[in-house]
Write a protein that holds these residues in place. Structure first.
Motif, PDB file in Angstrom:
ATOM      1  N   LEU A  27      -1.916 -14.055  -7.094  1.00 35.25           N
ATOM      2  CA  LEU A  27      -2.788 -14.683  -6.101  1.00 35.25           C
ATOM      3  C   LEU A  27      -3.443 -13.569  -5.285  1.00 35.25           C
ATOM      4  N   ASP A  28      -4.758 -13.551  -5.307  1.00 37.01           N
ATOM      5  CA  ASP A  28      -5.505 -12.467  -4.667  1.00 37.01           C
ATOM      6  C   ASP A  28      -5.857 -12.844  -3.227  1.00 37.01           C
ATOM      7  N   CYS A  29      -5.199 -12.222  -2.267  1.00 37.37           N
ATOM      8  CA  CYS A  29      -5.475 -12.496  -0.848  1.00 37.37           C
ATOM      9  C   CYS A  29      -6.307 -11.387  -0.213  1.00 37.37           C
ATOM     10  N   ILE A  30      -6.785 -10.467  -1.010  1.00 38.02           N
ATOM     11  CA  ILE A  30      -7.431  -9.259  -0.509  1.00 38.02           C
ATOM     12  C   ILE A  30      -8.928  -9.208  -0.761  1.00 38.02           C
ATOM     13  N   ASN A  31      -9.330  -9.684  -1.954  1.00 37.59           N
ATOM     14  CA  ASN A  31     -10.647  -9.313  -2.460  1.00 37.59           C
ATOM     15  C   ASN A  31     -11.806 -10.072  -1.836  1.00 37.59           C
ATOM     16  N   ASN A  32     -12.368  -9.500  -0.778  1.00 44.10           N
ATOM     17  CA  ASN A  32     -13.519 -10.127  -0.123  1.00 44.10           C
ATOM     18  C   ASN A  32     -14.834  -9.806  -0.834  1.00 44.10           C
ATOM     19  N   VAL A  33     -14.762  -9.043  -1.934  1.00 46.43           N
ATOM     20  CA  VAL A  33     -15.972  -8.757  -2.713  1.00 46.43           C
ATOM     21  C   VAL A  33     -16.244  -9.905  -3.687  1.00 46.43           C
ATOM     22  N   ALA A  34     -15.178 -10.364  -4.365  1.00 47.26           N
ATOM     23  CA  ALA A  34     -15.299 -11.523  -5.263  1.00 47.26           C
ATOM     24  C   ALA A  34     -15.379 -12.778  -4.386  1.00 47.26           C
ATOM     25  N   HIS A  35     -16.424 -12.842  -3.602  1.00 47.69           N
ATOM     26  CA  HIS A  35     -16.543 -13.773  -2.473  1.00 47.69           C
ATOM     27  C   HIS A  35     -16.435 -15.240  -2.888  1.00 47.69           C
ATOM     28  N   VAL A  36     -17.208 -15.638  -3.881  1.00 51.23           N
ATOM     29  CA  VAL A  36     -17.193 -17.052  -4.280  1.00 51.23           C
ATOM     30  C   VAL A  36     -16.205 -17.278  -5.426  1.00 51.23           C
ATOM     31  N   GLY A  37     -15.334 -16.312  -5.640  1.00 50.69           N
ATOM     32  CA  GLY A  37     -14.330 -16.405  -6.703  1.00 50.69           C
ATOM     33  C   GLY A  37     -14.637 -15.426  -7.823  1.00 50.69           C
ATOM     34  N   HIS A  38     -13.591 -14.794  -8.344  1.00 49.12           N
ATOM     35  CA  HIS A  38     -13.762 -13.848  -9.453  1.00 49.12           C
ATOM     36  C   HIS A  38     -14.516 -14.519 -10.603  1.00 49.12           C
ATOM     37  N   ARG A  73     -17.675 -16.142   5.677  1.00 48.50           N
ATOM     38  CA  ARG A  73     -16.219 -15.927   5.669  1.00 48.50           C
ATOM     39  C   ARG A  73     -15.562 -16.511   6.923  1.00 48.50           C
ATOM     40  N   VAL A  74     -16.231 -16.380   8.076  1.00 49.90           N
ATOM     41  CA  VAL A  74     -15.602 -16.846   9.319  1.00 49.90           C
ATOM     42  C   VAL A  74     -15.685 -18.363   9.476  1.00 49.90           C
ATOM     43  N   GLY A  75     -16.312 -19.025   8.520  1.00 52.34           N
ATOM     44  CA  GLY A  75     -16.300 -20.485   8.497  1.00 52.34           C
ATOM     45  C   GLY A  75     -17.308 -21.127   9.427  1.00 52.34           C
ATOM     46  N   LYS A  76     -17.018 -21.077  10.703  1.00 49.05           N
ATOM     47  CA  LYS A  76     -17.858 -21.724  11.707  1.00 49.05           C
ATOM     48  C   LYS A  76     -19.315 -21.283  11.627  1.00 49.05           C
ATOM     49  N   LYS A  98     -23.469 -24.979  -2.469  1.00 44.84           N
ATOM     50  CA  LYS A  98     -23.089 -26.083  -3.369  1.00 44.84           C
ATOM     51  C   LYS A  98     -21.610 -26.437  -3.239  1.00 44.84           C
ATOM     52  N   GLU A  99     -20.775 -25.408  -3.071  1.00 40.40           N
ATOM     53  CA  GLU A  99     -19.330 -25.658  -3.004  1.00 40.40           C
ATOM     54  C   GLU A  99     -18.822 -25.747  -1.564  1.00 40.40           C
ATOM     55  N   HIS A 100     -19.747 -25.812  -0.616  1.00 39.48           N
ATOM     56  CA  HIS A 100     -19.409 -25.949   0.811  1.00 39.48           C
ATOM     57  C   HIS A 100     -18.342 -24.952   1.229  1.00 39.48           C
ATOM     58  N   LEU A 101     -18.527 -23.709   0.836  1.00 41.17           N
ATOM     59  CA  LEU A 101     -17.472 -22.715   1.048  1.00 41.17           C
ATOM     60  C   LEU A 101     -17.282 -22.358   2.519  1.00 41.17           C
ATOM     61  N   GLN A 102     -18.336 -22.534   3.308  1.00 41.21           N
ATOM     62  CA  GLN A 102     -18.203 -22.236   4.739  1.00 41.21           C
ATOM     63  C   GLN A 102     -17.257 -23.249   5.393  1.00 41.21           C
TER      64      GLN A 102
END
Lengths: 434, 434
Positions: A42-53, A245-248, A320-324
């Motif tokens: 489980l990758d909890c680090i990779n903020n580069v693969a932002h929308v998923g590897h 990333r910060v959501g709001k 599309k995936e409402h990631l925010q």
């Protein structure tokens, strides 16, 4: 980058994760990575693969454009216009000029050039422990780096991190916002007395290497007031923390309040989900001053049709995936679970964060808040054995940093915190038994 | 990179080709580009699309890796090792350490850091008119840029271009090699008298922006002798000219003779056929001095599995399609055709080159060799009307530069030179009629 020798063991210039027992990762999907034995992490680090590897939409967009055309920006191309247009919709109207580049470091170097050209000043104020990139010009403005090298240049000034947990002014201070901003004001006055002039205040919207810090709201406005008065500009480095990333908010600087607008914003890491892409956004006035030199700025790969197609696909997926919204929901849940752990485990001194940018400050004691460096390292190592990839940051290397791919979900959060709970419980038992 | 404003016309910071009537290119294949009306252009400029625009093998390699894994170099990955291994086979054994990055500019900035860290010296000697990149540190060492900006730093020294056609020592000089190398020696002595110390001699193996120059063989050896004696290193910038373009050799510095080996080689543009990729190759000693600082060098996107897969595919295509031999054959043919034109058209002062790196120096008169700047611009414009993309370079902007994709063939060469012949004949007639 890596330093790879064929005749020597991998050199120490590039640090591998878990360098004593490094991982060989051969595949990744979403928030999971797989080693050569098929073991899932489980990758909890990779903020580069932002929308998923390896997100299929992003991969497809790059592939389709790669088959058609990939050339420099000496020719007109719709992707460039479309991408700038889409990015502009995420930003305050004033930030309407875009430069495309290949890395966050290139972006921060250009931001520095823009600031200096516009202000005709040289000096830069940065936060302590900051890291802004690997280029010559950026090591100069990165205390995290220059403290270990040739030292501080005369044109660089270091302000204290607005860290209300272990900084100069803490949660019990009556007005930490003003107190921290006044530190910047004092630096400016001191520089002026020496005849120096401020080109920029250069800051990560959320200091990462500094220890996953959330500056108190209003701090940027006050600092910007002082910096503008001195003729300088405010540069928000969003390389680690931008793109929802910060959501709001879409940008982390927006956490400071609607009344705050930086003069320059730099973007990198998550922007292309791993594709080498970066961007600088600024105002018409700053861009005009830069263009007025008559010296062109040309970047061979920057803004090519493939890079722009990739960047556009990332924006599409976020939407599309409402990631925010997802980052807010999962981030809040994760924060709650971690705060529950804080009650249970005295080693957890502070849990701070926003969306999927979270820091857990591990301490040896409640009064001094001494960084629990060795314990943090031990925890990370044990998490790896349980197939969870996490890392530490902060000057004390005692802050657990969560910045997973944005598709990280509720189940992942539960699994992560349950595992942390078990490990901390084990560690506490072992400690008692010694 | 491009500066794209949504509210302003495209800014002057990025120069489009044919900016009065720019091309909108939507597709490209091999050595041809296509505009939005389907019009085909012969591309004689694009040295980035090295093995041909959108080469299917390169596109496929990136696509396959993109579906599997694209992460940073904190983990072990075979592509990285394989790629370093393959590159090492093209270089002298001594150059066995590789750093992977995202752009030629990043590579040159790192080369500068390596040189300074290794030598503990600061100063850099460059050739006049040189361009080494768009970063702050590189503008400082690029006379082509800094002459128009804030000027020359005290740690930068400019040596004359070893141009035997329009330089200080010409084809009639009895020993231009020694004469040009002595200029560097004098610069070193002058710097030493001022208490300054040389970190590096930084040079393009074939100066491009300087006017497609072929330094006389033996010049690098002599210069390296002087520079090493002063404790400095020799950096060969192969960003424009490497990867077999010169035909006879894989690297342009090898044209100087087998006895010459640079201390650092930088690579960019063609390395990934358009994918943002770059590399620095150096010796164990230099890398060890860099690592000894204890400060890690980390580059987020550099050396990722997709970049390495792309770089490997480019090397495969060069080999499989015998592009180096092809460059020699077509380059020799093109040189012969151009030299035939030189007899016919007095405007052609010099035809120089090697493989598919060729310069045609246009002059107003045989004695003074005054650059025919306006005529060169006119020729380029008329070529575009005939669907041929060519551009100029050199301080006088009068040198036609040929650096096409390596699949450029005999037919293309014939078509190109026939068209140039027709246009020059027209221009001569028009001139007589005025």
């Amino acid at each position: 980058m890596i330093l790879k020798s064929l005749f020597l063991p991998p050199s120490s210039s590039c640090k591998l994760f878990f360098s004593n027992d490094p991982l060989k990762i051969v595949k990744a999907k979403g928030q999971y990575m797989y080693d050569e034995n098929g073991r899932q992490y489980l990758d909890c680090i990779n903020n580069v693969a932002h929308v998923g590897h390896c997100h299929p939409d992003v991969v497809k967009a790059a592939y389709e454009q790669n088959q058609l055309l990939n050339t420099n920006s000496r020719y007109l191309h719709d992707n460039l216009v479309d991408y700038a247009d889409r990015l502009s919709k995420t930003l305050p109207e004033k930030l309407c000029i875009f430069y495309f580049l290949n890395s966050g470091s290139e972006a921060n170097d250009l931001a520095l050039r823009l600031a200096r050209q516009y202000t005709k000043h040289e000096d830069v104020i940065v936060l302590d422990h900051a890291y802004h990139g690997h280029l010559t010009s950026l090591i100069d403005i990165s205390p995290y780096k220059f403290r270990n090298l040739e030292g501080q240049k005369e044109w660089v000034h270091v302000a204290p991190v607005p860290d209300t947990y272990r900084g100069l002014y803490r949660e019990d201070h009556e007005d930490s916002v003003t107190a921290y901003a006044d530190e910047v004001k004092n630096i400016i006055e001191h520089a002026h007395r020496k005849g120096r002039k401020i080109a920029a205040f250069f800051v990560e919207s959320l200091p990462s290497v500094g220890g996953q810090i959330i500056p108190p709201a209003g701090y940027f406005q006050k600092v910007a007031g002082h910096v503008h008065k001195a003729g300088g500009v405010f540069i928000a480095d969003e390389i680690q923390v931008g793109f929802g990333r910060v959501g709001k908010h879409f940008w982390a600087f927006q956490l400071q309040g609607e009344d705050f607008i930086p003069d320059i914003v730099t973007m990198g890491k998550p922007i292309g989900n791993g594709h080498p892409l970066a961007c600088v956004a600024t105002t018409k006035e700053i861009a005009a001053a830069f263009a007025a030199t008559g010296v062109e700025y040309f970047n061979t790969f920057g803004g090519n049709p493939v890079s722009c197609a990739t960047g556009l696909a990332v924006l599409d997926v976020i939407e599309k995936e409402h990631l925010q919204a997802h980052a807010t929901e999962v981030g809040n849940f994760l924060m709650k679970l971690l705060k529950d752990q804080q009650i249970k485990h005295p080693i957890i001194g502070d849990v701070r964060g926003c969306g999927l940018f979270i820091g857990v400050d591990l301490i040896k004691d409640q009064v001094e808040r001494t960084p629990a460096t060795a314990e943090a390292e031990d925890l990370i190592k044990r998490l790896k054995e349980k197939c969870i990839l996490l890392s530490t940051d902060g000057p004390g290397r005692n802050v657990l940093k969560f910045k997973p791919p944005m598709c990280f979900n509720m189940e992942d959060a539960k699994f992560l915190v349950e595992t942390i709970d078990k490990i901390l419980t084990d560690m506490e038992k072992e400690c008692l038994n010694h």
